[in-house]
Design a protein around this motif. Structure first.
Motif, PDB file in Angstrom:
ATOM      1  N   VAL A  76       0.548  -0.725   0.160  1.00  0.00           N
ATOM      2  CA  VAL A  76       0.145   0.042  -0.049  1.00  0.00           C
ATOM      3  C   VAL A  76       0.709   1.031  -0.069  1.00  0.00           C
ATOM      4  O   VAL A  76       2.167   1.424   0.784  1.00  0.00           O
ATOM      5  N   TYR A  94      -3.083   0.348  -3.902  1.00  0.00           N
ATOM      6  CA  TYR A  94      -2.383  -0.845  -3.344  1.00  0.00           C
ATOM      7  C   TYR A  94      -2.296  -1.454  -4.618  1.00  0.00           C
ATOM      8  O   TYR A  94      -2.623  -0.917  -5.654  1.00  0.00           O
ATOM      9  N   LYS A 115      -6.733   2.381  -6.648  1.00  0.00           N
ATOM     10  CA  LYS A 115      -7.390   3.104  -5.321  1.00  0.00           C
ATOM     11  C   LYS A 115      -7.466   1.833  -3.926  1.00  0.00           C
ATOM     12  O   LYS A 115      -8.582   1.639  -3.980  1.00  0.00           O
ATOM     13  N   VAL A 116      -7.308   2.503  -2.753  1.00  0.00           N
ATOM     14  CA  VAL A 116      -7.189   2.348  -2.070  1.00  0.00           C
ATOM     15  C   VAL A 116      -9.229   2.432  -1.162  1.00  0.00           C
ATOM     16  O   VAL A 116      -9.578   3.086  -1.577  1.00  0.00           O
ATOM     17  N   PRO A 122      -4.453   2.696   5.818  1.00  0.00           N
ATOM     18  CA  PRO A 122      -3.080   1.869   5.202  1.00  0.00           C
ATOM     19  C   PRO A 122      -2.688   0.756   5.475  1.00  0.00           C
ATOM     20  O   PRO A 122      -2.993  -0.458   4.784  1.00  0.00           O
ATOM     21  N   ALA A 125      -5.432  -1.666   4.386  1.00  0.00           N
ATOM     22  CA  ALA A 125      -5.740  -2.201   2.847  1.00  0.00           C
ATOM     23  C   ALA A 125      -4.955  -3.145   3.143  1.00  0.00           C
ATOM     24  O   ALA A 125      -5.045  -3.778   1.693  1.00  0.00           O
ATOM     25  N   GLY A 130      -6.246  -5.838   2.467  1.00  0.00           N
ATOM     26  CA  GLY A 130      -5.074  -6.519   0.995  1.00  0.00           C
ATOM     27  C   GLY A 130      -5.495  -8.039   0.691  1.00  0.00           C
ATOM     28  O   GLY A 130      -6.056  -8.929   0.545  1.00  0.00           O
TER      29      GLY A 130
END
Ligand SMILES: NC(=O)c1ccc[n+]([C@@H]2O[C@H](COP(=O)([O-])OP(=O)(O)OC[C@H]3O[C@@H](n4cnc5c(N)ncnc54)[C@H](OP(=O)(O)O)[C@@H]3O)[C@@H](O)[C@H]2O)c1
Length: 344
Positions: A76, A94, A115-116, A122, A125, A130
């Protein structure tokens, strides 16, 4: 262009034993500039996966790293400069990146850049939202498809993928049993992830415990490790049972290579199904899974368990943690916090 140096880990030496700093070279260089169709990303959180050792073991002719290549990762990052229209300076994104402070990417790697999810940190993410969360979600919902009351077994159950797979299966109404290494992991599985039972493979005989916990057999086995555990699960598969082949951590480093499962013939006897799962195939549906998982998280129905190491300089030892079983939850490494950024 930001000021400062770009700290990086480059591949140095093939691995024939435990992975560590000896396989890499630490360098510092100028921060690179992105060209047309590229962006400069400042890496914030790195995600670790057992498969990352494959490129350290295999020769280049079989997909392994060349000496001097940067070590790849899922990360990220924050966009510093973009020549890709859909990304702006300051965006949290990411995707595929490298073990370094700043990476130039074209947005099209093993994991495309995206985009996250708005509102996600973060850390989240890189963790539950993830790769590992995505693989766990689709592996349970689309491949394992547990029905309420079915017995659902997960290996490496307190790891990144496993910790989410356990909880998603539980939310779908399955009776969930996790296999994990160590007391702390097993206590987390039952106490926090609400698994119905946990088997500590370091202290208990897994076959005996499976017989006690699953006298009628196993409906779904979510396999993160392969090897002997897969055979134990196949032996106990119930009629129309499913095996979700997510990972084979027991095989990635095994020398000589581990043989395939002995008990695959059980699939015939029970009309069973064993199906591989590649998380990236669901890339277009990641936002859907992220929204569902974040909703469950915000509602307190699911927990995100991360194991965080701080500092880029510790990346090699962080990867090694996945093989010693030191990680409890998703193994992450924090490189930096996002920075306030003026518009371009
Ligand atoms: N199919 C896909 O698209 C996809 C995507 C991401 C990840 N994966 C795979 O999913 C699996 C889980 O990944 P993860 O990132 O969540 O890792 P993880 O489960 O958090 O970490 C690895 C765990 O595996 C266990 N382990 C270590 N060495 C082992 C060995 N020799 N034999 C058996 N178990 C061993 C340890 O758990 P215990 O201490 O509990 O034994 C360790 O904590 C991996 O195989 C990974 O490659 C697949």
């Amino acid at each position: 262009m930001p000021e400062g140096r770009n700290r990086r880990w480059l591949f140095e030496k093939r691995s024939d034993g435990p992975v560590g700093p000896q396989n890499f070279r630490w360098t510092e260089s100028v921060i690179p500039s992105p060209g047309e169709g590229q962006l400069l990303a400042r890496n914030l959180w790195l995600s670790f996966d057992p498969t990352q050792v494959l490129g350290l073991v295999a020769p280049p002719s079989e997909g392994g790293y060349q000496v001097g290549e940067p070590m790849g990762t899922f990360a990220v990052s924050q966009v510093v400069e973009s020549h890709i229209p859909k990304f702006q300076r300051g965006d949290l994104v990411y995707g595929a990146s490298y073990w370094e402070d700043y990476s130039v990417v074209d947005g099209k790697g093993y994991w495309d850049t995206a985009k996250v999810l708005p509102g996600a940190s973060p850390r989240l993410a890189a963790g539950m939202l993830g790769i590992t969360g995505m693989v766990a979600y689709f592996g349970v919902v689309e491949v394992g498809r547990p029905r309420p009351g079915e017995t659902f077994l997960v290996s490496a159950a307190a790891g990144g993928v496993g910790s989410i797979a356990v909880q998603v299966a539980k939310l779908l109404g399955a009776r969930v049993i996790g296999i994990a290494g160590g007391k702390e992991k097993c206590e987390w599985l039952v106490g926090e992830a609400h698994a119905d039972a946990a088997i500590d493979h370091r202290r208990e005989d897994v076959a005996t415990r499976l017989d006690a916990l699953c006298p009628k057999g196993i409906d779904v086995y979510f396999d993160n490790v392969g090897g002997p555990t897969l055979d134990l699960a196949l032996e106990r598969l119930r009629p129309h049972g499913r095996v979700v082949l997510c990972g084979t951590t027991a095989r990635y480093r095994a020398e000589p290579p581990l043989p395939g499962p002995q008990n695959y013939w059980r699939l015939i006897m029970v009309n069973g199904r064993m199906e591989g799962l590649l998380g990236r195939d669901y890339f277009d549906r990641f936002p859907e899974a992220m929204t569902v998982l974040k909703g469950w998280l915000d509602a307190g129905k699911i927990r995100s368990k991360e194991d965080v190491v701080e500092g880029l300089e510790h990346a090699p030892e962080t990867l090694a943690r996945l093989y010693s079983g030191a990680n409890v939850g998703k193994q992450l490494l924090k490189v930096a916090d996002p920075a306030p950024m003026d518009p371009p």
